[in-house]
Design a protein around this motif. Structure first.
Motif, mmCIF file in Angstrom:
data_model
loop_
_atom_site.group_PDB
_atom_site.id
_atom_site.type_symbol
_atom_site.label_atom_id
_atom_site.label_comp_id
_atom_site.label_asym_id
_atom_site.label_seq_id
_atom_site.Cartn_x
_atom_site.Cartn_y
_atom_site.Cartn_z
ATOM 1 N N ILE A 77 0.844 -1.184 0.000
ATOM 2 C CA ILE A 77 0.000 0.000 0.000
ATOM 3 C C ILE A 77 0.893 1.252 0.000
ATOM 4 O O ILE A 77 1.849 1.339 0.762
ATOM 5 C CB ILE A 77 -0.924 -0.001 1.232
ATOM 6 C CG1 ILE A 77 -1.774 -1.272 1.244
ATOM 7 C CG2 ILE A 77 -1.796 1.257 1.266
ATOM 8 C CD1 ILE A 77 -2.446 -1.562 2.569
ATOM 9 N N ASP A 78 0.598 2.189 -0.862
ATOM 10 C CA ASP A 78 1.328 3.460 -0.983
ATOM 11 C C ASP A 78 2.781 3.290 -1.429
ATOM 12 O O ASP A 78 3.633 4.103 -1.093
ATOM 13 C CB ASP A 78 1.264 4.271 0.316
ATOM 14 C CG ASP A 78 -0.153 4.701 0.655
ATOM 15 O OD1 ASP A 78 -0.956 4.897 -0.280
ATOM 16 O OD2 ASP A 78 -0.464 4.844 1.849
ATOM 17 N N GLY A 79 3.063 2.246 -2.162
ATOM 18 C CA GLY A 79 4.412 2.054 -2.673
ATOM 19 C C GLY A 79 4.525 0.753 -3.448
ATOM 20 O O GLY A 79 3.593 -0.035 -3.510
ATOM 21 N N ASN A 80 5.701 0.553 -4.020
ATOM 22 C CA ASN A 80 5.997 -0.641 -4.798
ATOM 23 C C ASN A 80 6.939 -1.523 -3.983
ATOM 24 O O ASN A 80 8.015 -1.069 -3.570
ATOM 25 C CB ASN A 80 6.640 -0.223 -6.123
ATOM 26 C CG ASN A 80 7.011 -1.400 -6.977
ATOM 27 O OD1 ASN A 80 7.957 -2.121 -6.663
ATOM 28 N ND2 ASN A 80 6.279 -1.593 -8.058
ATOM 29 N N ALA A 81 6.554 -2.763 -3.748
ATOM 30 C CA ALA A 81 7.342 -3.666 -2.904
ATOM 31 C C ALA A 81 8.744 -3.902 -3.455
ATOM 32 O O ALA A 81 9.717 -3.976 -2.698
ATOM 33 C CB ALA A 81 6.609 -4.992 -2.724
ATOM 34 N N ARG A 82 8.878 -4.022 -4.758
ATOM 35 C CA ARG A 82 10.221 -4.234 -5.353
ATOM 36 C C ARG A 82 11.106 -3.011 -5.117
ATOM 37 O O ARG A 82 12.286 -3.149 -4.799
ATOM 38 C CB ARG A 82 10.108 -4.528 -6.838
ATOM 39 C CG ARG A 82 9.436 -5.849 -7.102
ATOM 40 C CD ARG A 82 10.385 -6.823 -7.785
ATOM 41 N NE ARG A 82 9.729 -8.104 -7.928
ATOM 42 C CZ ARG A 82 10.061 -9.185 -7.261
ATOM 43 N NH1 ARG A 82 11.052 -9.167 -6.425
ATOM 44 N NH2 ARG A 82 9.423 -10.322 -7.443
ATOM 45 N N ASP A 83 10.536 -1.809 -5.266
ATOM 46 C CA ASP A 83 11.297 -0.581 -4.979
ATOM 47 C C ASP A 83 11.708 -0.540 -3.509
ATOM 48 O O ASP A 83 12.838 -0.164 -3.183
ATOM 49 C CB ASP A 83 10.481 0.664 -5.315
ATOM 50 C CG ASP A 83 10.301 0.884 -6.797
ATOM 51 O OD1 ASP A 83 11.038 0.266 -7.605
ATOM 52 O OD2 ASP A 83 9.420 1.686 -7.169
ATOM 53 N N PHE A 84 10.781 -0.909 -2.645
ATOM 54 C CA PHE A 84 11.047 -0.949 -1.205
ATOM 55 C C PHE A 84 12.260 -1.825 -0.912
ATOM 56 O O PHE A 84 13.199 -1.416 -0.243
ATOM 57 C CB PHE A 84 9.806 -1.472 -0.481
ATOM 58 C CG PHE A 84 9.929 -1.526 1.007
ATOM 59 C CD1 PHE A 84 9.528 -0.451 1.783
ATOM 60 C CD2 PHE A 84 10.416 -2.662 1.647
ATOM 61 C CE1 PHE A 84 9.627 -0.505 3.165
ATOM 62 C CE2 PHE A 84 10.519 -2.721 3.019
ATOM 63 C CZ PHE A 84 10.126 -1.639 3.781
#
Length: 96
Positions: free
Chosen positions: A2-9
């Motif tokens: 939620i509120d972001g991209n898991a791969r980017d995280f």
């Protein structure tokens, strides 16, 4: 995520800290930290995750490479017996 991209995280954990809210608790991901010797040689890289709601360390690891730390985090069943990828769609990436 939620509120972001898991791969980017995950990718940004190589060099940044992050906060998430999951299951009503706030977590701090202390991104990869490199410990070097006086001659500049890498001794180890560490990665830690803290539950700020309960003041507990829920994950802590030291490896030779940041990528190994992140892989260990991805595979660790620290979220109620589940891994990051099993619950990432329930996590909210928050700034703080």
């Amino acid at each position: 995520m939620i509120d972001g991209n898991a791969r980017d995280f995950i990718e940004k954990l190589h060099y940044e800290d992050h906060y998430v809210i999951y299951n009503g608790n706030k977590f701090f991901f202390n991104g990869c930290q490199t410990k070097t010797s006086s001659d500049g040689t890498v001794e180890y890289v560490s990665l830690e995750v803290y539950n700020l709601s309960t003041d507990e360390t829920i994950f802590s690891i030291k490896k030779s490479f940041a990528s190994d730390c992140i892989l260990a985090l991805e595979e660790a069943p620290i979220w109620g017996g589940k891994t990051f990828w099993e619950i990432e769609n329930e996590m909210q990436w928050v700034d703080e």
